[in-house]
Design an enzyme around this catalytic site. Structure first.
Site, PDB file in Angstrom:
ATOM      1  N   LEU A 125       0.837  -1.208   0.000  1.00  0.00           N
ATOM      2  CA  LEU A 125       0.000   0.000   0.000  1.00  0.00           C
ATOM      3  C   LEU A 125       0.873   1.260   0.000  1.00  0.00           C
ATOM      4  CD1 LEU A 125      -2.897   1.232   0.263  1.00  0.00           C
ATOM      5  CD2 LEU A 125      -2.588   1.139   2.750  1.00  0.00           C
ATOM      6  N   GLU A 362       1.006   0.862   9.997  1.00  0.00           N
ATOM      7  CA  GLU A 362      -0.443   0.535  10.005  1.00  0.00           C
ATOM      8  C   GLU A 362      -1.261   1.670  10.623  1.00  0.00           C
ATOM      9  OE1 GLU A 362      -1.686  -3.447  10.304  1.00  0.00           O
ATOM     10  OE2 GLU A 362       0.304  -4.253   9.877  1.00  0.00           O
TER      11      GLU A 362
END
Ligand code: COS
Length: 383
Positions: A125, A362
């Protein structure tokens, strides 16, 4: 703190702890110095079942509930966060994306290998220019006949150089987060390259990589979910990933507590054990409260997930609190150990270096606070 674990959950936790005490803790300092765990640990971890937790039996997993999963992540975090990262990303960020959004064929293709540890997945990502602002990523996927052709770069990708398959998020249109799609890219696809990033402060035993996609061609069947749904897939999966990070952080706090108690009760100064000094007891007491509080926040998330309830904000709270607590606990553990805390022959130094990234990846602590603030106020600070 035992709350209401059933027999199976307790048995898995005991099995995990006994395995890691034997197979990981004696080697973690050397793996950290080598900047790589011994890869022989991966099939051994698979045998215990770490990679198969929560993956249904029909896809080769152990099934089981989310509480068992977080118990496993806590034990891995207590032993070595590098190992926790390898499992969390392969089973968690990769596996749970496929399980949640894949077609039957995609699940059959990838999940059995993930569950038995013969295949590793990674999650692409983050990019050089888009970390927190993931919705603005710039990697591109262009439709070309029956294929997609991917171009772009990914950064800080756990398992990147070891993975067999990467979940790559790339733009199929210019419509911000709504223009992002997700692709299952075998890492031997032409045009896919991974380069390891060396010199990390912590998590040195796991492979963290940059990914380069240069006219990387995959069939249309590699699309995960629908075109334009990639950002939702990433966010949904990251909500669970944050619980996993938080559980690993509980393990760090627990490990700091255990090593500090051991040191403080065995080392003597001024004619009595360190534990006899109230200021040392304060440091240990703070760790103990943090361990319980963080664990309860994590177990609440697991319970919500197991009951199919919304858990995103609870995950942000758990991740925020547990990651900050891990840094606090590791710092305090160094204080209890004094000079011994500053060398890697004792556990606190590695705990601190590993803990430090937990408030970053995260979703940083700041992102978690903004998500919690958005949930509480209804006001979106990101626009
Ligand atoms: N679950 C499901 N859907 C979600 C979601 C979630 N947790 N969060 C956002 N979405 C959806 C929204 O509902 C919205 O859908 P619609 O298009 O149907 O309205 C869409 O995704 C876009 O959401 P939003 O407008 O909130 O996007 P933003 O770009 O503002 O996202 C944040 C902002 C900060 C939430 C997001 O970019 C984020 O979490 N960043 C941190 C990224 C991160 O953790 N990086 C670490 C990478 S892994 S090491």
């Amino acid at each position: 703190m035992d709350l209401t674990l059933n027999e199976e959950q307790q048995a898995f936790r005991d099995l995990a702890r006994e395995f890691l005490d034997r197979e990981a803790i004696p080697h973690r300092t050397q793996w950290d110095r080598d900047e790589s765990v011994d890869l022989d640990i991966i099939p051994k971890m698979a045998e215990i079942g770490f990679f198969g937790l929560t993956i249904p039996e029909e896809y080769g997993g152990l099934g089981g509930d989310y509480l068992t999963y977080v118990l496993g992540m806590e034990e891995l975090g207590r032993a070595d966060s590098a190992l926790r990262g390898i499992v969390s990303v392969s089973n968690g960020l990769f596996g749970k994306s496929v399980l949640g959004f894949g077609t039957e064929e995609q699940k059959q293709e990838w999940l059995p290998g993930i569950a038995d540890g013969t295949k590793l997945g990674c999650f692409g990502l983050t990019e050089p220019d888009t970390g927190s602002d993931a919705g603005n990523l710039t990697s591109r996927a262009r439709k070309d006949g029956g294929d997609y052709v991917l171009n772009g770069q990914k950064l800080f990708i756990t398992n990147g150089t070891w993975a067999d398959v990467a979940l790559v998020f790339a733009r199929t249109s210019d419509d911000g987060p709504r223009g992002v799609s997700a692709f299952l890219v075998p890492t031997d696809a032409p045009g896919f390259e991974a380069r390891e990033i060396k010199g990390k402060l912590g998590l040195r035993g796991q492979a963290t990589a940059e990914l380069f996609l240069s006219d990387c061609r995959v069939p249309a069947s590699a699309l995960l979910g629908e075109e334009g749904k990639g950002f939702k897939i990433a966010m949904t999966t990251l909500d669970k990933g944050r619980v996993s990070v938080a559980a690993g952080c509980v393990g760090i706090v627990q490990g700091c507590l255990e090593t500090s108690v051991e040191y403080a009760t065995s080392r003597t100064q001024f004619g009595k054990p360190l534990a006899g000094f109230q200021l040392v007891q304060e440091l240990i007491s703070d760790m103990s409260v943090d361990a319980d509080a963080a664990r309860l926040l994590v177990w609440r998330c697991a319970d919500l997930i197991d009951r199919g309830e919304p858990f995103g904000t609870a995950a942000s709270k758990a991740k925020l609190f547990a990651s900050e607590a891990a840094v606090r606990a590791a710092n305090n553990a160094i204080q209890v150990h004094g000079g011994a805390g500053f060398i890697d022959e004792y556990p606190p130094a590695k705990y601190l270096r590993d803990a430090r990234v937990m408030t970053l990846y995260e979703g940083t602590s700041q992102i978690q606070k903004l998500l919690i603030g958005r949930a509480e106020t209804g006001v979106n600070a990101f626009v």
